[in-house]
Scaffold this active site. Structure first.
Site, PDB file in Angstrom:
ATOM      1  N   LEU A  64       0.920  -1.268   0.101  1.00 39.73           N
ATOM      2  CA  LEU A  64       0.043   0.030   0.061  1.00 39.73           C
ATOM      3  C   LEU A  64       1.023   1.292  -0.095  1.00 39.73           C
ATOM      4  CD1 LEU A  64      -2.763  -0.927   2.568  1.00 39.73           C
ATOM      5  CD2 LEU A  64      -2.760  -0.777   0.243  1.00 39.73           C
ATOM      6  N   ASP A  65       0.300   2.247  -0.658  1.00 39.74           N
ATOM      7  CA  ASP A  65       1.058   3.497  -0.641  1.00 39.74           C
ATOM      8  C   ASP A  65       1.410   4.209   0.901  1.00 39.74           C
ATOM      9  OD1 ASP A  65       1.221   3.483  -3.396  1.00 39.74           O
ATOM     10  OD2 ASP A  65      -0.542   4.801  -3.698  1.00 39.74           O
ATOM     11  N   ARG A  66       2.520   4.751   1.006  1.00 43.78           N
ATOM     12  CA  ARG A  66       2.910   5.062   2.387  1.00 43.78           C
ATOM     13  C   ARG A  66       1.542   5.729   2.916  1.00 43.78           C
ATOM     14  NH1 ARG A  66       8.682   6.640   4.741  1.00 43.78           N
ATOM     15  NH2 ARG A  66       8.029   6.945   7.069  1.00 43.78           N
TER      16      ARG A  66
ATOM     17  N   THR B 135      -1.333   5.662   2.805  1.00 39.76           N
ATOM     18  CA  THR B 135      -2.795   5.038   2.349  1.00 39.76           C
ATOM     19  C   THR B 135      -2.805   4.154   3.762  1.00 39.76           C
ATOM     20  OG1 THR B 135      -2.761   5.124   0.192  1.00 39.76           O
ATOM     21  CG2 THR B 135      -4.105   3.168   1.399  1.00 39.76           C
TER      22      THR B 135
END
Length: 235
Positions: free
Chosen positions: A57-59, A61
């Site tokens: 997951l993107d940081r 998120t």
């Protein structure tokens, strides 16, 4: 760290925004190492603990992240993610389904829709852009969304991915005039106090890589007043 599901083969945790799943150039402790330490302590394991990263997951998120505790589970989950979520062709039947919740600025003109775009990733900017079909290095991106709760200034959307492209949800929602709350990179008006964005990996459904059972894991929303308010209104 909140553990959502755990057995001998897999473990799922609820990632907070600004945690990184794997180590990067920042040198910050990644979630994977935190989970390893948890397993080592809980089961009193000697030596190095095996833990496989199956997806990221993107940081900024939050939400559910699934790890493999055995090499067999890792190999099978990697293949499932590759062919069902991140493949170049949209699959008709998925063995892994990921559902996201996003709080966006304003509201989409259509309450429920399927978005199809072509995206190009700019590595230097760590950002994706809408491109013309067939453009060089462009990849097809498809998602569906539906409105769950509409507020005065913000709207809670449920998003399901048919492809898994870089920053896909962030880019495609911004393209319809609904950037995710706090996502300055894609046009949000202001940042969130915690530096994250209001994109949450709400649920993951899949066939267990070893037991072959149906598994559904849901991650509670962040402890934030707007998130809590919207979640309470979802039926």
């Amino acid at each position: 760290m909140t553990v959502l599901y755990e057995d001998n083969h897999i473990i799922a945790v609820n990632k907070t925004c600004n945690e990184i799943v794997q180590g990067d150039k920042t040198g910050d402790t990644p979630l994977s190492e935190t989970v390893k330490a948890y397993i080592k302590d809980k089961y009193n394991k000697p030596g190095e603990v095996f833990l496989g990263v199956t997806h990221r997951l993107d940081r900024p998120t939050s939400g559910v992240v699934l790890f493999a505790r055995t090499s067999k589970a890792l190999t099978r989950l990697n293949e499932m993610f590759r062919t069902n979520v991140q493949g170049d062709k949209v699959q008709g039947t998925k063995s892994i389904r990921k559902t996201y919740w996003a709080i966006v600025q304003g509201a989409p003109k259509v309450p429920e829709a399927r978005l199809e775009n072509w995206l190009v990733r700019n590595e230097a900017q760590n950002k994706s852009y809408i491109a013309k079909p067939g453009a060089k290095e462009a990849k097809q991106a498809i998602l569906t969304y539906k409105t769950l709760v509409k507020g005065e200034h913000y709207t809670l959307l449920e998003v399901n991915l048919e492809t898994g492209r870089h920053h896909q949800i962030r880019c495609q929602l911004a393209a319809i005039g609904c950037p995710i709350k706090g996502d300055l990179k894609y046009g949000a008006k202001r940042s969130n106090p915690d530096g994250g964005i209001c994109l949450h990996a709400r649920k993951i459904e899949f066939i267990h890589p070893v037991k072959k059972e149906n598994i559904c894991i849901t991650a509670s929303v962040p402890n934030d007043s707007l998130w809590q308010q919207f979640a309470a209104l979802v039926h």
